[in-house]
Design a protein around this motif. Structure first.
Motif, PDB file in Angstrom:
ATOM      1  N   ASP A  10       0.847  -1.192   0.000  1.00 61.20           N
ATOM      2  CA  ASP A  10       0.000   0.000   0.000  1.00 61.20           C
ATOM      3  C   ASP A  10       0.883   1.243   0.000  1.00 61.20           C
ATOM      4  O   ASP A  10       2.006   1.217   0.510  1.00 61.20           O
ATOM      5  N   VAL A  11       0.378   2.326  -0.548  1.00 64.45           N
ATOM      6  CA  VAL A  11       1.071   3.615  -0.505  1.00 64.45           C
ATOM      7  C   VAL A  11       0.352   4.462   0.535  1.00 64.45           C
ATOM      8  O   VAL A  11      -0.868   4.638   0.476  1.00 64.45           O
ATOM      9  N   VAL A  12       1.112   4.948   1.524  1.00 62.49           N
ATOM     10  CA  VAL A  12       0.536   5.720   2.623  1.00 62.49           C
ATOM     11  C   VAL A  12       1.176   7.102   2.694  1.00 62.49           C
ATOM     12  O   VAL A  12       2.283   7.317   2.206  1.00 62.49           O
ATOM     13  N   GLU A  13       0.451   8.030   3.295  1.00 62.43           N
ATOM     14  CA  GLU A  13       0.969   9.373   3.523  1.00 62.43           C
ATOM     15  C   GLU A  13       1.281   9.492   5.009  1.00 62.43           C
ATOM     16  O   GLU A  13       0.465   9.143   5.854  1.00 62.43           O
ATOM     17  N   MET A  14       2.478   9.966   5.318  1.00 60.47           N
ATOM     18  CA  MET A  14       2.885  10.151   6.708  1.00 60.47           C
ATOM     19  C   MET A  14       2.623  11.596   7.124  1.00 60.47           C
ATOM     20  O   MET A  14       2.490  12.486   6.276  1.00 60.47           O
ATOM     21  N   LYS A  15       2.544  11.839   8.426  1.00 61.09           N
ATOM     22  CA  LYS A  15       2.273  13.182   8.935  1.00 61.09           C
ATOM     23  C   LYS A  15       3.414  14.149   8.630  1.00 61.09           C
ATOM     24  O   LYS A  15       3.178  15.299   8.285  1.00 61.09           O
ATOM     25  N   LYS A  16       4.661  13.680   8.768  1.00 63.57           N
ATOM     26  CA  LYS A  16       5.814  14.527   8.494  1.00 63.57           C
ATOM     27  C   LYS A  16       6.482  14.105   7.192  1.00 63.57           C
ATOM     28  O   LYS A  16       6.570  12.925   6.899  1.00 63.57           O
ATOM     29  N   ALA A  17       6.962  15.069   6.446  1.00 64.84           N
ATOM     30  CA  ALA A  17       7.643  14.781   5.175  1.00 64.84           C
ATOM     31  C   ALA A  17       9.052  14.256   5.432  1.00 64.84           C
ATOM     32  O   ALA A  17       9.685  14.584   6.429  1.00 64.84           O
ATOM     33  N   HIS A  18       9.533  13.439   4.511  1.00 64.73           N
ATOM     34  CA  HIS A  18      10.910  12.932   4.531  1.00 64.73           C
ATOM     35  C   HIS A  18      11.824  14.083   4.116  1.00 64.73           C
ATOM     36  O   HIS A  18      11.389  14.994   3.408  1.00 64.73           O
ATOM     37  N   PRO A  19      13.086  14.092   4.525  1.00 64.35           N
ATOM     38  CA  PRO A  19      14.000  15.183   4.126  1.00 64.35           C
ATOM     39  C   PRO A  19      14.102  15.411   2.613  1.00 64.35           C
ATOM     40  O   PRO A  19      14.422  16.516   2.182  1.00 64.35           O
ATOM     41  N   CYS A  20      13.793  14.384   1.797  1.00 63.24           N
ATOM     42  CA  CYS A  20      13.849  14.573   0.345  1.00 63.24           C
ATOM     43  C   CYS A  20      12.656  15.386  -0.163  1.00 63.24           C
ATOM     44  O   CYS A  20      12.641  15.802  -1.315  1.00 63.24           O
ATOM     45  N   GLY A  21      11.641  15.609   0.684  1.00 61.84           N
ATOM     46  CA  GLY A  21      10.518  16.461   0.309  1.00 61.84           C
ATOM     47  C   GLY A  21       9.191  15.768   0.115  1.00 61.84           C
ATOM     48  O   GLY A  21       8.164  16.428   0.039  1.00 61.84           O
ATOM     49  N   THR A  22       9.160  14.438   0.026  1.00 60.78           N
ATOM     50  CA  THR A  22       7.903  13.737  -0.176  1.00 60.78           C
ATOM     51  C   THR A  22       7.429  13.107   1.141  1.00 60.78           C
ATOM     52  O   THR A  22       8.233  12.873   2.033  1.00 60.78           O
TER      53      THR A  22
END
Length: 64
Positions: A10-22
């Motif tokens: 599954d593709v999920v969205e996290m509350k905080k972005a990764h340092p790469c920006g996504t």
């Protein structure tokens, strides 16, 4: 026991972005710990299940 809202691939969205920006991640391993792979830079991280459940914001799309 209730069915969990996420499964393998599954593709999920996290509350905080990764340092790469996504903030989109793909679930690549499940167990006591969950391994997720960043969809931006392909970096993978192993997160304890309880911590993952707190950090997840929403399910973007179901895996194949």
């Amino acid at each position: 026991m209730a069915k969990e809202p996420f499964e393998l691939h599954d593709v999920v969205e996290m509350k905080k972005a990764h340092p790469c920006g996504t903030n989109e991640w793909t679930i690549i391993r499940m167990g006591m710990d969950i391994r997720v792979k960043c969809n931006g830079c392909k970096h993978s991280v192993l997160i304890p299940r309880k911590e993952f459940e707190k950090k997840i914001k929403r399910l973007i799309r179901k895996g194949a």
